[in-house]
Design a protein around this motif. Structure first.
Motif, PDB file in Angstrom:
ATOM      1  N   TRP A  87       0.862  -1.192   0.000  1.00 52.28           N
ATOM      2  CA  TRP A  87       0.000   0.000   0.000  1.00 52.28           C
ATOM      3  C   TRP A  87       0.898   1.242   0.000  1.00 52.28           C
ATOM      4  CZ3 TRP A  87      -4.969  -0.140   3.403  1.00 52.28           C
ATOM      5  CH2 TRP A  87      -5.589  -1.393   3.295  1.00 52.28           C
ATOM      6  N   ILE A  88       0.640   2.133  -0.939  1.00 51.27           N
ATOM      7  CA  ILE A  88       1.433   3.364  -1.047  1.00 51.27           C
ATOM      8  C   ILE A  88       0.476   4.546  -1.170  1.00 51.27           C
ATOM      9  CG2 ILE A  88       3.191   4.578  -2.423  1.00 51.27           C
ATOM     10  CD1 ILE A  88       4.105   1.887  -3.515  1.00 51.27           C
ATOM     11  N   ASN A  89       0.758   5.602  -0.437  1.00 51.37           N
ATOM     12  CA  ASN A  89      -0.063   6.804  -0.504  1.00 51.37           C
ATOM     13  C   ASN A  89       0.075   7.460  -1.891  1.00 51.37           C
ATOM     14  OD1 ASN A  89      -0.307   9.938  -0.100  1.00 51.37           O
ATOM     15  ND2 ASN A  89      -1.431   8.992   1.580  1.00 51.37           N
ATOM     16  N   PRO A  90      -1.029   7.969  -2.469  1.00 50.44           N
ATOM     17  CA  PRO A  90      -0.986   8.560  -3.814  1.00 50.44           C
ATOM     18  C   PRO A  90       0.063   9.670  -3.966  1.00 50.44           C
ATOM     19  CG  PRO A  90      -3.252   8.383  -3.067  1.00 50.44           C
ATOM     20  CD  PRO A  90      -2.395   7.958  -1.925  1.00 50.44           C
ATOM     21  N   LYS A  91       0.261  10.470  -2.890  1.00 54.76           N
ATOM     22  CA  LYS A  91       1.264  11.553  -2.976  1.00 54.76           C
ATOM     23  C   LYS A  91       2.641  10.960  -3.237  1.00 54.76           C
ATOM     24  CE  LYS A  91       0.137  14.005   0.783  1.00 54.76           C
ATOM     25  NZ  LYS A  91       0.306  14.686   2.009  1.00 54.76           N
ATOM     26  N   VAL A  92       2.925   9.899  -2.522  1.00 48.96           N
ATOM     27  CA  VAL A  92       4.228   9.245  -2.646  1.00 48.96           C
ATOM     28  C   VAL A  92       4.348   8.590  -4.024  1.00 48.96           C
ATOM     29  CG1 VAL A  92       5.690   7.421  -1.683  1.00 48.96           C
ATOM     30  CG2 VAL A  92       4.308   8.850  -0.157  1.00 48.96           C
ATOM     31  N   ALA A  93       3.275   7.945  -4.439  1.00 47.51           N
ATOM     32  CA  ALA A  93       3.294   7.280  -5.748  1.00 47.51           C
ATOM     33  C   ALA A  93       3.576   8.308  -6.848  1.00 47.51           C
ATOM     34  CB  ALA A  93       1.962   6.579  -5.994  1.00 47.51           C
ATOM     35  N   ARG A  94       2.979   9.493  -6.698  1.00 49.60           N
ATOM     36  CA  ARG A  94       3.202  10.545  -7.706  1.00 49.60           C
ATOM     37  C   ARG A  94       4.672  10.949  -7.766  1.00 49.60           C
ATOM     38  NH1 ARG A  94      -1.651  12.700  -6.725  1.00 49.60           N
ATOM     39  NH2 ARG A  94      -0.899  14.084  -5.092  1.00 49.60           N
ATOM     40  N   ILE A  95       5.258  11.142  -6.581  1.00 50.86           N
ATOM     41  CA  ILE A  95       6.678  11.544  -6.547  1.00 50.86           C
ATOM     42  C   ILE A  95       7.548  10.508  -7.267  1.00 50.86           C
ATOM     43  CG2 ILE A  95       8.682  11.957  -5.027  1.00 50.86           C
ATOM     44  CD1 ILE A  95       6.650  12.866  -2.877  1.00 50.86           C
ATOM     45  N   TRP A  96       7.218   9.255  -7.066  1.00 54.03           N
ATOM     46  CA  TRP A  96       8.045   8.173  -7.613  1.00 54.03           C
ATOM     47  C   TRP A  96       7.600   7.748  -9.022  1.00 54.03           C
ATOM     48  CZ3 TRP A  96      12.301   5.669  -5.418  1.00 54.03           C
ATOM     49  CH2 TRP A  96      12.632   6.088  -4.123  1.00 54.03           C
ATOM     50  N   GLY A  97       6.490   8.289  -9.465  1.00 48.45           N
ATOM     51  CA  GLY A  97       5.960   7.863 -10.765  1.00 48.45           C
ATOM     52  C   GLY A  97       5.489   6.416 -10.751  1.00 48.45           C
ATOM     53  N   ILE A  98       4.930   6.014  -9.606  1.00 46.65           N
ATOM     54  CA  ILE A  98       4.481   4.618  -9.474  1.00 46.65           C
ATOM     55  C   ILE A  98       2.987   4.523  -9.782  1.00 46.65           C
ATOM     56  CG2 ILE A  98       4.044   2.794  -7.766  1.00 46.65           C
ATOM     57  CD1 ILE A  98       6.683   3.575  -6.434  1.00 46.65           C
ATOM     58  N   ASP A  99       2.616   3.572 -10.622  1.00 50.29           N
ATOM     59  CA  ASP A  99       1.201   3.371 -10.953  1.00 50.29           C
ATOM     60  C   ASP A  99       0.586   2.307 -10.057  1.00 50.29           C
ATOM     61  OD1 ASP A  99       1.300   5.135 -13.080  1.00 50.29           O
ATOM     62  OD2 ASP A  99       2.026   3.562 -14.455  1.00 50.29           O
ATOM     63  N   ASN A 100      -0.707   2.386  -9.924  1.00 51.47           N
ATOM     64  CA  ASN A 100      -1.437   1.351  -9.198  1.00 51.47           C
ATOM     65  C   ASN A 100      -1.330   0.038  -9.980  1.00 51.47           C
ATOM     66  OD1 ASN A 100      -3.116   0.391  -7.156  1.00 51.47           O
ATOM     67  ND2 ASN A 100      -4.928   0.666  -8.426  1.00 51.47           N
ATOM     68  N   GLY A 101      -1.005  -1.037  -9.286  1.00 56.71           N
ATOM     69  CA  GLY A 101      -0.979  -2.342  -9.946  1.00 56.71           C
ATOM     70  C   GLY A 101       0.354  -2.695 -10.598  1.00 56.71           C
ATOM     71  N   GLN A 102       1.305  -1.795 -10.495  1.00 55.90           N
ATOM     72  CA  GLN A 102       2.636  -2.050 -11.061  1.00 55.90           C
ATOM     73  C   GLN A 102       3.425  -2.962 -10.107  1.00 55.90           C
ATOM     74  OE1 GLN A 102       4.560   1.757 -11.383  1.00 55.90           O
ATOM     75  NE2 GLN A 102       6.578   0.897 -11.829  1.00 55.90           N
ATOM     76  N   TYR A 103       4.345  -3.763 -10.642  1.00 59.25           N
ATOM     77  CA  TYR A 103       5.190  -4.585  -9.760  1.00 59.25           C
ATOM     78  C   TYR A 103       6.504  -3.857  -9.494  1.00 59.25           C
ATOM     79  CZ  TYR A 103       2.083  -8.571  -9.869  1.00 59.25           C
ATOM     80  OH  TYR A 103       1.005  -9.392  -9.677  1.00 59.25           O
ATOM     81  N   ILE A 104       6.872  -3.762  -8.213  1.00 58.60           N
ATOM     82  CA  ILE A 104       8.132  -3.099  -7.862  1.00 58.60           C
ATOM     83  C   ILE A 104       8.865  -3.956  -6.812  1.00 58.60           C
ATOM     84  CG2 ILE A 104       7.259  -0.751  -8.283  1.00 58.60           C
ATOM     85  CD1 ILE A 104       7.015  -0.495  -5.194  1.00 58.60           C
ATOM     86  N   TYR A 105      10.079  -3.575  -6.519  1.00 60.13           N
ATOM     87  CA  TYR A 105      10.831  -4.225  -5.441  1.00 60.13           C
ATOM     88  C   TYR A 105      10.936  -3.257  -4.275  1.00 60.13           C
ATOM     89  CZ  TYR A 105      12.155  -7.698  -8.909  1.00 60.13           C
ATOM     90  OH  TYR A 105      12.115  -8.686  -9.858  1.00 60.13           O
ATOM     91  N   LEU A 106      11.080  -3.794  -3.079  1.00 56.12           N
ATOM     92  CA  LEU A 106      11.291  -2.955  -1.900  1.00 56.12           C
ATOM     93  C   LEU A 106      12.705  -3.216  -1.398  1.00 56.12           C
ATOM     94  CD1 LEU A 106       7.905  -3.629  -0.050  1.00 56.12           C
ATOM     95  CD2 LEU A 106       8.499  -1.650  -1.476  1.00 56.12           C
ATOM     96  N   GLU A 107      13.379  -2.147  -0.990  1.00 57.15           N
ATOM     97  CA  GLU A 107      14.725  -2.333  -0.428  1.00 57.15           C
ATOM     98  C   GLU A 107      14.777  -1.620   0.913  1.00 57.15           C
ATOM     99  OE1 GLU A 107      18.332  -2.326  -2.947  1.00 57.15           O
ATOM    100  OE2 GLU A 107      19.001  -0.673  -1.670  1.00 57.15           O
ATOM    101  N   ASN A 108      15.332  -2.280   1.918  1.00 64.20           N
ATOM    102  CA  ASN A 108      15.319  -1.674   3.252  1.00 64.20           C
ATOM    103  C   ASN A 108      16.585  -0.869   3.534  1.00 64.20           C
ATOM    104  OD1 ASN A 108      17.339  -3.421   4.120  1.00 64.20           O
ATOM    105  ND2 ASN A 108      16.079  -4.473   5.637  1.00 64.20           N
ATOM    106  N   GLN A 109      16.611  -0.288   4.742  1.00 55.86           N
ATOM    107  CA  GLN A 109      17.705   0.614   5.125  1.00 55.86           C
ATOM    108  C   GLN A 109      19.060  -0.085   5.131  1.00 55.86           C
ATOM    109  OE1 GLN A 109      15.246  -0.362   7.512  1.00 55.86           O
ATOM    110  NE2 GLN A 109      16.615  -1.864   8.429  1.00 55.86           N
ATOM    111  N   ASP A 110      19.066  -1.421   5.201  1.00 58.36           N
ATOM    112  CA  ASP A 110      20.345  -2.139   5.203  1.00 58.36           C
ATOM    113  C   ASP A 110      20.686  -2.680   3.813  1.00 58.36           C
ATOM    114  OD1 ASP A 110      20.618  -1.663   7.935  1.00 58.36           O
ATOM    115  OD2 ASP A 110      19.420  -3.427   8.447  1.00 58.36           O
ATOM    116  N   GLY A 111      19.969  -2.199   2.812  1.00 59.90           N
ATOM    117  CA  GLY A 111      20.282  -2.629   1.443  1.00 59.90           C
ATOM    118  C   GLY A 111      19.713  -3.987   1.066  1.00 59.90           C
ATOM    119  N   VAL A 112      18.810  -4.544   1.883  1.00 58.12           N
ATOM    120  CA  VAL A 112      18.211  -5.834   1.531  1.00 58.12           C
ATOM    121  C   VAL A 112      17.014  -5.593   0.613  1.00 58.12           C
ATOM    122  CG1 VAL A 112      17.020  -7.887   2.400  1.00 58.12           C
ATOM    123  CG2 VAL A 112      18.925  -6.897   3.702  1.00 58.12           C
ATOM    124  N   ARG A 113      17.066  -6.171  -0.578  1.00 59.01           N
ATOM    125  CA  ARG A 113      15.981  -5.979  -1.542  1.00 59.01           C
ATOM    126  C   ARG A 113      15.089  -7.219  -1.550  1.00 59.01           C
ATOM    127  NH1 ARG A 113      17.505  -3.410  -7.298  1.00 59.01           N
ATOM    128  NH2 ARG A 113      18.778  -2.212  -5.846  1.00 59.01           N
TER     129      ARG A 113
END
Ligand SMILES: Nc1nc2c(c(=O)[nH]1)N[C@H]1C(S)=C(S)[C@@H](COP(=O)(O)OP(=O)(O)OC[C@H]3O[C@@H](n4cnc5c(=O)[nH]c(N)nc54)[C@H](O)[C@@H]3O)O[C@H]1N2
Ligand SMILES: Nc1nc2c(c(=O)[nH]1)N[C@H]1C(S)=C(S)[C@@H](COP(=O)(O)OP(=O)(O)OC[C@H]3O[C@@H](n4cnc5c(=O)[nH]c(N)nc54)[C@H](O)[C@@H]3O)O[C@H]1N2
Ligand code: SF4
Ligand SMILES: [Mo]
Length: 744
Positions: free
Chosen positions: A643-669
């Motif tokens: 779940w991503i807030n629309p404001k954040v999605a806009r900044i990142w250019g992320i669309d609803n339903g798109q597949y992305i990866y998450l990476e944490n503060q320690d570089g684990v993707r």
């Protein structure tokens, strides 16, 4: 890190057994007894009693078979206080566990062939002989205390008996240090008693229910969800504090979209309002509590305006919601939560919740907290257990003295020689817990496993944990076995029976059988002197005034309470099990241990630029990682989303339903990509995902690669200094559009 053990993907093995029917059934509809058409079922006698193992609410139900004798469906038992005759979607989908063709089918032993580690199929005799031999030789060298049992679920009772007879008392469930431990300690230090499971909360008769994080509706703990819905129908108001617009928030009179990690400030401000506006229960406080004046002085400056700067919740909303609680008191519940290991100061947050309940006079009152009762079922007689010369606790001298149960993460730490000195474990029996997804900091769990001489895993499915085992023992599902008697506390004391509805598929066996067989090989048969499980259960049932024969017919037996004491009488004298004999607003236990006797708000780290706090939780159709491959439940939900807030999605250019990866503060993707859900329902500073997905074992044919795993992104743990709970919500993630380089 040592790399003695390779992770083995259980593949192409154990497929020789009987093929299960793969018929797909629609199990999602909530069925009640009245839904059953007599023409579809011959007569009631074809039903067998069970209690559900899809989660730990343990709803009692009936299993029906179809005309071919195959398991057809499970429905709730009307007499049961946990289910009131209705199962949740997961429980209804339970037969999927039985029909899952990816199940473990035969015992497996790790072997090395041409330099490559693999599992070979083994007979039960071979596997059990091997385990017993290894246990004896390891105990000969290091003492029996070097064995630990990590367990979650019913069959663990029998392995518990075995390991205690063997000479170790180190038995841990992840439901303590990874779940409700801080809450239990907070309520014990305040009221002298824990909350327990099912929680002793009288939602049915409440007039105001305050949910802090507890996301009932997504958290499908059956009886609670039903009672909440009934309470709403009767006009109760709901107040939800959650950075996410949860299902509960959508049913609430007030939703407080709190900034994550700041709840203690809100709770202290509520306490301030109630005390300084004199809307607490004065008589109750006077009669039952200790430390009111200290509390009053402590919160003097903790005004709603002070909390606003921290929590982002408007002062007016803090005042109004406090008034709502006070108007309903004592029929008000500030819900203690269940999975409460969030930020490392969780015992203190839970203490603030306990104090708030005390101020409202809701403990021991109708519509607040009731006094539960439980049947005392005696254990089958056995010789006394030997006294172990050391336990996990020896690895933590002067730490976690208020932890009344064993920490699963503590056993993990005490298995790694560098972390602990006094107690190194050399052998684990792991029953019904997928530790790699369950205990945070996966790398550390693997390091602990690499230091073991023996790891035996008892499971039904080829999960992550089984891949690291030396020996895998396939348990049959709850629908195919007898188990220990369910004796949970409730408004009325009750017991429930689980019995097999059908023969186990493949070469799987029940836990009680495995434990008894091992006892013979370890010379401990005196501890398991029953001839059959039926004999033992019947003996136990006889002692409480029923019999196995009666229980087979009724499934659940509810007894009357010994006294009419569900709530305190007006003016009742009560001696609380605390040092002062009172409800401790000021905790003498915490003071003695050198901790804040009254909760204090301390700020937590904020997400760095471009990162968002990783928030996780439940979905109605799944339980942790255990259901991710269940054919009935993957039909309803096959992957998790972020779940991503629309404001954040806009900044990142992320669309609803798109597949992305998450990476944490320690570089684990994340190993796998996750689908986005762009929604206003989550604050801009956090993302949310459902726990239990992102399985990396190809043998889980439906779950493999579906969604992402929150567990692998939780590499930073904030340990609660009071009781050792593993705070998991202090991790931050950013968005990536490619897999990590070494992943394919
Ligand atoms: N369907 C289903 N139901 C289940 C389970 C399951 O696996 N599946 N598991 C069961 C078990 S064992 C447990 S322990 C429970 C867990 O369920 P709960 O105890 O209800 O859940 P939590 O994980 O504490 O809380 C999750 C909620 O907390 C919110 N949250 C996150 N951070 C914060 C914060 O800083 N402050 C506040 N106020 N809220 C925050 C999230 O947005 C989310 O809505 O569920 C039980 N019920
Ligand atoms: N990252 C992260 N970690 C968490 C949580 C979270 O939300 N996020 N939640 C925490 C909470 S609240 C809890 S309570 C714990 C839950 O932790 P666990 O209980 O470990 O959860 P599961 O992932 O469901 O793992 C259960 C294992 O038991 C197996 N199993 C299922 N049925 C049976 C059976 O009948 N017999 C046997 N022998 N095995 C069986 C399953 O195949 C699976 O491998 O996790 C905690 N850890
Ligand atoms: S709440 Fe649902 S999954 Fe949990 S025991 Fe009850 S029916 Fe089973
Ligand atoms: Mo839990």
């Amino acid at each position: 890190m040592a790399t003695r053990r390779d992770f083995i993907r259980i593949s192409g093995l154990g497929l020789g057994g009987l093929a299960a029917s793969t018929t797909s059934y629609g199990f999602y509809k909530q069925l009640s007894k009245s839904d059953l058409k007599p023409s579809e079922l011959k007569i009631d006698t074809t039903r067998t009693p069970t209690y559900c193992e899809v989660c730990f609410w343990k709803c009692a139900g009936w299993v029906y078979k179809n005309e071919e004798g195959n398991i057809w469906k499970v429905i709730g038992n009307d007499e049961d206080q946990h289910s009131n005759g209705r199962l949740c979607p997961r429980g209804t989908g339970g037969p999927g566990m039985y029909y899952d063709q990816d199940r473990l089918k035969t015992p497996l032993i790790r072997t090395e062939e041409r330099g490559k580690q693999t599992f070979r199929e083994a007979s039960w005799d071979e596997a059990l002989d091997h385990i017993a031999d290894r246990m004896k030789s390891i105990a000969g060298e290091f003492g029996p205390e070097c064995f630990a049992l990590l367990t979650h679920g019913s069959g663990g009772k029998y392995f518990g008996n075995l390991i205690q007879a063997f000479g170790s008392s180190s038995i841990a469930a992840p439901s303590y240090a990874q779940c409700r431990g801080p809450r239990e300690v907070a309520f014990q230090t305040t009221f002298g008693e824990g909350v327990g499971s099912p929680e002793r909360i009288d939602i049915r008769d409440t007039r105001c229910l305050v949910l802090i994080g507890s996301h009932l509706g997504e958290n499908m703990h059956n009886g609670q969800v039903q009672e909440m819905s009934d309470a709403i129908d009767k006009g109760a108001s709901i107040i939800t504090v959650d950075p996410r617009f949860s299902i509960a928030a959508s049913k609430s009179k007030y939703w407080l979209p709190i900034k994550p990690a700041t709840d203690i400030a809100l709770l202290l401000a509520w306490i301030h309002v109630l005390i300084y506006e004199e809307s607490y229960d004065e008589e109750y406080i006077e009669k039952y509590t200790y430390g009111f004046e200290q509390l009053k002085a402590h919160v003097k400056n903790m005004t709603p305006e002070w909390a606003y700067g921290i929590t982002t919740i408007e002062p007016e909303l803090i005042r109004k919601s406090a008034k709502e609680m006070a108007d309903a008191s004592p029929a008000v519940i500030i819900h203690p939560g269940r999975h409460v290991t969030w930020y490392g100061d969780d015992t203190q947050r839970e203490r603030a919740i306990a104090i708030l309940n005390a101020l409202m006079g809701s403990w021991g009152r109708r519509g607040g907290y009731y006094v539960p009762e439980q049947v005392d079922v005696p254990s089958w007689p056995h010789p006394p257990y030997p006294t172990p010369s050391r336990t996990w606790k020896d690895a933590f001298p002067d730490q976690y003295n208020l932890a009344y149960e064993t920490l699963a993460s503590g056993i993990c730490d005490a298995t790694i020689p560098t972390i602990s000195k006094a107690c190194n474990f050399k052998g684990w029996i792991v029953n019904g817990t997928n530790l790699l997804k369950t205990i945070p900091d996966r790398e550390k769990v693997i390091e602990a496993i690499q230091n073991l001489e023996l790891m035996v895993v008892v499971d039904t499915m080829p999960m992550e944990i089984t891949g690291w085992a030396d020996v895998v023992l396939p348990e049959c599902t709850y629908l195919e076995r007898y188990d220990s008697i369910r004796v949970s506390p409730h408004r009325k004391p009750a017991v429930a029976l689980r019995m097999p509805a059908t023969e186990p598929l493949y070469d799987s066996k029940p836990a009680y059988w495995m434990a008894k067989e091992l006892s013979k090989r370890l010379g401990l048969e005196d501890y398991f002197s029953w001839n059959s499980i039926e004999e033992m259960l019947d003996w136990q049932f006889n002692k409480i005034g029923t019999s196995l024969e009666e229980m087979k017919r009724i499934g659940v037996k509810t007894f009357e309470r010994s006294y009419d004491d569900l709530y305190y009488y007006p003016d009742q004298e009560v001696e609380f099990y605390t040092n002062s004999g009172k409800i401790e607003l000021y905790s003498t236990d915490l003071a003695a241990e050198g901790f804040d006797p009254i909760p204090v708000y301390t700020p937590h780290e904020e997400p760095p630029e471009g990162f968002y706090r990783l928030n996780y939780g439940r979905a109605p159709a799944h339980t942790f990682s255990r259901t991710a491959n269940n054919p009935n439940l993957t039909d309803i939900m096959e992957e998790n989303t972020v779940w991503i807030n629309p404001k954040v999605a806009r900044i990142w250019g992320i669309d609803n339903g798109q597949y992305i990866y998450l990476e944490n503060q320690d570089g684990v993707r994340s190993t796998f990509p996750i689908k986005t859900r762009v929604t206003e329902r989550i604050r801009w500073d956090s993302v949310f995902m459902v726990h239990g997905f992102g399985h990396n074992n190809k043998k889980l044919s439906r779950a493999y690669g579906k969604g992402a795993s929150d567990s692998e992104l939780i590499t930073r743990v904030h340990t609660d200094p009071i009781m050792g709970g593993t705070g998991m919500r202090g991790n931050f993630v950013t968005f990536k559009f490619e897999p990590a380089k070494n992943d394919v």
